[in-house]
Every structure is written in C-alpha cells, then in structure tokens.
Scaffold this motif. Structure first.
Motif, PDB file in Angstrom:
ATOM      1  N   SER A  27       3.712 106.657  40.109  1.00 33.44           N
ATOM      2  CA  SER A  27       3.872 107.651  41.165  1.00 33.44           C
ATOM      3  C   SER A  27       3.568 109.036  40.612  1.00 33.44           C
ATOM      4  O   SER A  27       4.006 109.391  39.514  1.00 33.44           O
ATOM      5  CB  SER A  27       5.302 107.607  41.712  1.00 33.44           C
ATOM      6  OG  SER A  27       5.533 108.662  42.613  1.00 33.44           O
TER       7      SER A  27
ATOM      8  N   VAL B  60       9.810 105.685  46.216  1.00 36.03           N
ATOM      9  CA  VAL B  60      10.180 104.985  47.448  1.00 36.03           C
ATOM     10  C   VAL B  60      10.934 105.969  48.330  1.00 36.03           C
ATOM     11  O   VAL B  60      11.953 106.512  47.931  1.00 36.03           O
ATOM     12  CB  VAL B  60      11.067 103.750  47.155  1.00 36.03           C
ATOM     13  CG1 VAL B  60      11.516 103.092  48.465  1.00 36.03           C
ATOM     14  CG2 VAL B  60      10.333 102.752  46.271  1.00 36.03           C
ATOM     15  N   LYS B  61      10.404 106.193  49.529  1.00 33.98           N
ATOM     16  CA  LYS B  61      11.044 107.143  50.434  1.00 33.98           C
ATOM     17  C   LYS B  61      11.116 106.550  51.834  1.00 33.98           C
ATOM     18  O   LYS B  61      10.094 106.346  52.499  1.00 33.98           O
ATOM     19  CB  LYS B  61      10.278 108.463  50.476  1.00 33.98           C
ATOM     20  CG  LYS B  61      10.978 109.543  51.298  1.00 33.98           C
ATOM     21  CD  LYS B  61      10.251 110.871  51.192  1.00 33.98           C
ATOM     22  CE  LYS B  61      10.995 111.966  51.963  1.00 33.98           C
ATOM     23  NZ  LYS B  61      10.293 113.277  51.838  1.00 33.98           N
TER      24      LYS B  61
ATOM     25  N   ILE C 101       9.367  94.886  42.749  1.00 28.17           N
ATOM     26  CA  ILE C 101       8.808  96.239  42.816  1.00 28.17           C
ATOM     27  C   ILE C 101       8.996  96.902  41.455  1.00 28.17           C
ATOM     28  O   ILE C 101      10.108  96.907  40.912  1.00 28.17           O
ATOM     29  CB  ILE C 101       9.502  97.093  43.903  1.00 28.17           C
ATOM     30  CG1 ILE C 101       9.517  96.355  45.250  1.00 28.17           C
ATOM     31  CG2 ILE C 101       8.850  98.453  44.004  1.00 28.17           C
ATOM     32  CD1 ILE C 101       8.166  96.096  45.838  1.00 28.17           C
TER      33      ILE C 101
ATOM     34  N   ILE D  70       5.494 104.195  48.348  1.00 29.56           N
ATOM     35  CA  ILE D  70       6.074 103.462  49.477  1.00 29.56           C
ATOM     36  C   ILE D  70       6.808 104.469  50.350  1.00 29.56           C
ATOM     37  O   ILE D  70       7.731 105.145  49.886  1.00 29.56           O
ATOM     38  CB  ILE D  70       7.055 102.366  49.003  1.00 29.56           C
ATOM     39  CG1 ILE D  70       6.302 101.294  48.210  1.00 29.56           C
ATOM     40  CG2 ILE D  70       7.801 101.747  50.183  1.00 29.56           C
ATOM     41  CD1 ILE D  70       7.209 100.233  47.590  1.00 29.56           C
TER      42      ILE D  70
ATOM     43  N   ALA E  84      14.331 106.601  44.336  1.00 27.37           N
ATOM     44  CA  ALA E  84      14.210 106.122  45.706  1.00 27.37           C
ATOM     45  C   ALA E  84      15.119 106.968  46.580  1.00 27.37           C
ATOM     46  O   ALA E  84      16.284 107.177  46.251  1.00 27.37           O
ATOM     47  CB  ALA E  84      14.599 104.649  45.802  1.00 27.37           C
TER      48      ALA E  84
ATOM     49  N   CYS F  65      16.553 107.055  50.378  1.00 29.38           N
ATOM     50  CA  CYS F  65      16.654 106.157  51.516  1.00 29.38           C
ATOM     51  C   CYS F  65      17.681 106.694  52.507  1.00 29.38           C
ATOM     52  O   CYS F  65      18.877 106.733  52.207  1.00 29.38           O
ATOM     53  CB  CYS F  65      17.060 104.757  51.067  1.00 29.38           C
ATOM     54  SG  CYS F  65      16.030 104.113  49.717  1.00 29.38           S
TER      55      CYS F  65
ATOM     56  N   ARG G  89      15.366 101.423  43.391  1.00 29.00           N
ATOM     57  CA  ARG G  89      15.953 100.877  44.598  1.00 29.00           C
ATOM     58  C   ARG G  89      16.898 101.890  45.228  1.00 29.00           C
ATOM     59  O   ARG G  89      17.345 102.837  44.584  1.00 29.00           O
ATOM     60  CB  ARG G  89      16.688  99.574  44.328  1.00 29.00           C
ATOM     61  CG  ARG G  89      17.891  99.655  43.398  1.00 29.00           C
ATOM     62  CD  ARG G  89      18.646  98.330  43.365  1.00 29.00           C
ATOM     63  NE  ARG G  89      17.863  97.234  42.837  1.00 29.00           N
ATOM     64  CZ  ARG G  89      18.244  95.947  42.902  1.00 29.00           C
ATOM     65  NH1 ARG G  89      19.392  95.630  43.501  1.00 29.00           N
ATOM     66  NH2 ARG G  89      17.496  95.005  42.377  1.00 29.00           N
ATOM     67  N   CYS G  90      17.155 101.702  46.509  1.00 26.38           N
ATOM     68  CA  CYS G  90      18.007 102.639  47.247  1.00 26.38           C
ATOM     69  C   CYS G  90      19.431 102.592  46.690  1.00 26.38           C
ATOM     70  O   CYS G  90      19.964 101.533  46.387  1.00 26.38           O
ATOM     71  CB  CYS G  90      18.039 102.275  48.718  1.00 26.38           C
ATOM     72  SG  CYS G  90      16.436 102.266  49.533  1.00 26.38           S
TER      73      CYS G  90
ATOM     74  N   ASN H 142       3.118 109.286  47.126  1.00 24.49           N
ATOM     75  CA  ASN H 142       4.212 108.593  47.835  1.00 24.49           C
ATOM     76  C   ASN H 142       3.874 107.109  47.927  1.00 24.49           C
ATOM     77  O   ASN H 142       3.378 106.652  48.955  1.00 24.49           O
ATOM     78  CB  ASN H 142       4.395 109.167  49.242  1.00 24.49           C
ATOM     79  CG  ASN H 142       4.762 110.635  49.242  1.00 24.49           C
ATOM     80  OD1 ASN H 142       5.819 111.027  48.755  1.00 24.49           O
ATOM     81  ND2 ASN H 142       3.881 111.469  49.785  1.00 24.49           N
TER      82      ASN H 142
ATOM     83  N   LEU I 194      12.662  94.392  49.821  1.00 22.06           N
ATOM     84  CA  LEU I 194      11.864  94.743  48.654  1.00 22.06           C
ATOM     85  C   LEU I 194      11.981  93.632  47.629  1.00 22.06           C
ATOM     86  O   LEU I 194      13.090  93.220  47.263  1.00 22.06           O
ATOM     87  CB  LEU I 194      12.323  96.069  48.058  1.00 22.06           C
ATOM     88  CG  LEU I 194      12.133  97.301  48.955  1.00 22.06           C
ATOM     89  CD1 LEU I 194      13.446  97.604  49.692  1.00 22.06           C
ATOM     90  CD2 LEU I 194      11.706  98.515  48.155  1.00 22.06           C
TER      91      LEU I 194
ATOM     92  N   TYR J  17       8.100  94.469  51.367  1.00 22.45           N
ATOM     93  CA  TYR J  17       7.314  95.033  50.267  1.00 22.45           C
ATOM     94  C   TYR J  17       7.442  94.064  49.096  1.00 22.45           C
ATOM     95  O   TYR J  17       8.550  93.853  48.586  1.00 22.45           O
ATOM     96  CB  TYR J  17       7.826  96.413  49.873  1.00 22.45           C
ATOM     97  CG  TYR J  17       7.807  97.429  50.985  1.00 22.45           C
ATOM     98  CD1 TYR J  17       6.703  98.252  51.204  1.00 22.45           C
ATOM     99  CD2 TYR J  17       8.906  97.580  51.838  1.00 22.45           C
ATOM    100  CE1 TYR J  17       6.683  99.186  52.230  1.00 22.45           C
ATOM    101  CE2 TYR J  17       8.901  98.514  52.867  1.00 22.45           C
ATOM    102  CZ  TYR J  17       7.788  99.312  53.056  1.00 22.45           C
ATOM    103  OH  TYR J  17       7.782 100.233  54.077  1.00 22.45           O
TER     104      TYR J  17
END
Length: 445
Positions: free
Chosen positions: A388, A394-395, A412, A350, A424, A426, A441-442, A348, A409, A381
């Motif tokens: 990963s 990203v969670k 990244i 982030i 990601a 989010c 990204r989210c 994980n 962010l 960040y």
C-alpha cells in the motif's frame, strides 16, 4: 463355437468404436476452447449460486461456428481515402452492405482512417464480423460532434457480432482533456464522447484491439447481454480526465479477460443494472483501480449483483478494488467477490466508500443523517496481497444507518510500501468475518 467367435468379434468392434468416439470427443478443439477454470466459490452455498452457470452461458457464445467463407467487404472499395480526409461515408456504405447482406465481414486494412462520429446500427442479417487491422483516428473538431456529443463509434442493436483484428482506435482526446473542467477550472463540467460503445447488443465478442487516448470513456458496454471481451490494450495518460478503460452499465452476463488497462480513471467501472460480471487476468495501472460504482448519484436507485474479479495485478493506482456509493442513494451492491489479486504501491488497496459526496455538486450530509443508502452486502475479499502506498490498506467507510453486511476477508496480506505494517479503518461494518491469515484486520468498533 462359431456363435461364440461371432459374439467375441462383435464385442471387440463395439469396444474399439467406443474408445475411438470417446477419444474424438476429448480432442474436439471446440470443446476445449471455452473451459471455465475459475476457482470454485465456497460461501455457504448461497453467494454466487447461479453465477458460474450464467458465465458458462457467456463463454459458450457460438462465434466459432461460422461459415467457412464470408463475404469480404473492404472499406477501401467504398471510397475510403486514407489521406487524412474524412472516411466516414465509406465506412457507412460498407457497413450497410455488411448489415443488409449478412454472411459478411467489414474489413479495415492496415492503413490510417479519419472518422467523424458513426453509428453502426442493426438489426442485421446473421453472421457479421468487423475486422479492424488498421488505425481509426477520431476527428478532433468538437463541431463534428454537435448531433451527438457523447459518442464517437457506436454499434447498437446487433446480435451475434464479432469485432476483432489487432488494430487501433485512437480517440485523439487531447483537445477534450484540455477543455475538461478537471483540467480547466473555469470551464463548466460536461460529458465528452465515449470512444467505442456497444449498446443493446446480444451475443457479442470483442477481442484483440488497441483503444487509446479516448475523449472520455474508452469502451462502454450498455444494455447488452452475453458478452465476451478479451485481449484489449487500453491506454491513455495518467492525467487524462474521466478516461475509464472499460465501462459496464445495464449489462448482464459479461466476461472481461486477459486485458491490459492504464488510463486516467477506473481501469474497469461497473455501474447500475449490471449483473453477472466477471473480470479475469486484468493488468491495471496507472488509474483509479477496479471500481463498482459510483452508485446512487442524484438519489437514484441503483442495483448491481454477481460481480467477480478473479486474477488481477494493479500497479501504482489510486485505488485497488473499490465500491463507491453516493450519500442519499438507494438500491444495493451484493454478491461481490475479489480474489487472487496482487497490489503494488496502491494507495487504497481495499476500499468501500458508502458516504461518497462531491462537494462541488452539492453539500455533503453529516455522517448518520442519511435517510437512505445503497446497501452493501455479501462481499468477499480472498487471496489479496502486496503493498500500500498509504498507511491504510483496508478502509471500510460504511453508512451508520445502513452498515455493510456479510463482509468476509480471507488470506489477506497487505503492508506499507516501505515494509511497515499497514492499518485497517473500519466504520459501521456489521461483524466482518476472517478466514486464514488476514493482515491488517478491523479492530473492534
């Protein structure tokens, strides 16, 4: 004409004196020791407004300006046996001499010493040091810890303390791990000793030590202020339970740098009451990553602020950079920056978990039913890259009633270990912002 020559001569002497003095200032080694090289922070002029100033105060600790000849107090001269028998009394006697006399160094030569729990207490007279060149091994009989089951070596209520030497502190933790509830489900969960604790210390420097196989936490800084930590090697097996590397609680103005940490839990954990914490050039793995939290356990109010991780490499850890808060807690985690971090096969990379709950201890609330939460805001960040071990790099699992705010962010680049695109996830993030290349990204909620 004579007057003109005199004026020209005086002016020349002035220029030569100025150049000589200025050059001397530039070459002063004390001036160069503590130059702060952290990148500047650009967060609208609000985030970390006073952070760098506070860290500069930490870096200006006056440990180099010490007398040229301190009294050497050797533990061997006070009856240390070095034969596998308990050497605790010799260490206590030597400490009493150092503390009461001041201007002294507690010397632990390159030899092996067996120690039961010891508390090195102050206040002490000024200018004391502890030079550990040998190996300190913890007594492994739990009955030796009946008076204090949560500490092995403690330094408390001391100002201007310098601990160093290249030696090793061995917590001899195997017996404690085997009896942990995480290893043996039939046993009740209880705390084990922390190997090395600094409590209520001020203007503290700790550097160039090896701490290994702690009974539980390896090194803890508690209720302290103005702390500089560098050159630590902290090692324990990956399956050793609750063996955090460096633990920071209720401590202000602390810098941790140039350290290698691989244990069975967090490499660095930062919890309630900590303010102005900077970690630089950290190598982490195995372990659970670099964590802020957990916060808010037992519905407590916890506050941390001014946290910066600048320069880290994480290998095979369960988490990368994490913020973890319990359901039902309160308080805040704010003004946090993670930057210049490399991840390799991190599960994980982030993660924010604002809904943490241990089902073994209490029933978990349903999402959205919480009446309070530790609020998370102003988190940056920046320049984070690598791989990963899971599909989700990203969670952000934030509270529905108290969503994460001002999450930024920037630059990244995280992918799955095999090269595929990572995801990601989010939940309840209030308008995250992106600068530069950000992947993943989210998606819009």
């Amino acid at each position: 004409m004579a007057l003109l020559k005199h004026l020209l001569f005086s002016f020349t002497i002035f220029i030569i004196s100025f150049v000589f003095c200025y050059g001397s200032l530039q070459e002063d080694p004390l001036t160069n020791i503590y130059v702060h090289h952290s990148p500047s922070v650009d967060d609208g002029g609000t985030l970390f407004k006073n952070f760098n100033k506070q860290i500069e105060n930490v870096l200006s600790l006056n440990r180099f300006e010490k007398p040229s000849s301190l009294k050497m107090v050797n533990v061997n001269d006070y009856g240390a046996k070095r034969n596998g028998d308990d050497d605790s009394e010799a260490f206590k006697k030597a400490w009493d001499e150092v503390c009461t006399s001041g201007e002294a160094i507690l010397v632990v030569p390159k030899d092996n010493y067996l120690l039961k729990p010891i508390r090195f207490s102050g206040p002490c007279k000024p200018n004391i040091e502890v030079q550990i060149s040998g190996t300190l091994e913890a007594a492994d009989d739990p009955s030796d810890y009946e008076e204090d089951s949560t500490h092995w070596l403690v330094f408390d209520n001391i100002k201007n303390l310098y601990v160093y030497g290249g030696g090793t502190l061995d917590g001899n933790g195997k017996i404690w791990w085997e009896n942990s509830c995480k290893k043996n489900k039939k046993r009740s969960c209880k705390d084990a000793p922390t190997a090395l604790t600094f409590e209520s210390c001020e203007d503290l420097t700790v550097e160039n030590l090896n701490i290994e196989n702690a009974q539980q936490i390896h090194v803890s800084f508690q209720d302290s202020e103005n702390v500089k930590v560098s050159g630590l090697n902290v090692i324990a097996p990956e399956d050793s339970p609750n063996t955090d590397g460096i633990h920071v609680t209720k401590t202000k103005n602390i810098q941790i740098s140039d350290s290698v940490i691989g244990t069975g839990d967090d490499c660095i954990s930062i919890v309630h009451g900590s303010k102005n914490v900077e970690a630089t050039n950290i190598t982490c793995g195995p372990g659970h990553g670099i964590s802020i939290g957990s916060l808010g356990a037992g519905k407590s109010k916890d506050v941390v602020s001014g946290i910066k991780v600048n320069g880290a490499k994480l290998f095979g850890t369960k988490n990368g950079v994490r913020i973890k808060t319990w359901q039902g807690g309160s308080g805040s985690a704010s003004d946090i920056k993670f930057q210049n971090i490399e991840m390799t096969n991190v599960t994980n990379p982030i993660i924010i978990n604002q809904n943490y709950c241990d089902k073994k201890k209490r029933p978990c609330q349903k999402a959205g039913s919480e009446k309070s939460a530790v609020e998370i805001k102003n988190v940056v960040y920046e320049n984070i890259s690598g791989t990963s071990a899971s599909d989700v790099a990203v969670k952000f699992d934030c509270s529905k009633k108290f969503p994460c705010q001002k999450i930024k962010l920037q630059n990244i680049d995280l992918a799955c270990e095999g090269g595929d695109d990572a995801e990601a996830q989010c939940n309840n993030v209030d308008k995250p912002s992106y600068i530069g290349h950000v992947k993943p990204r989210c998606s819009k909620e």
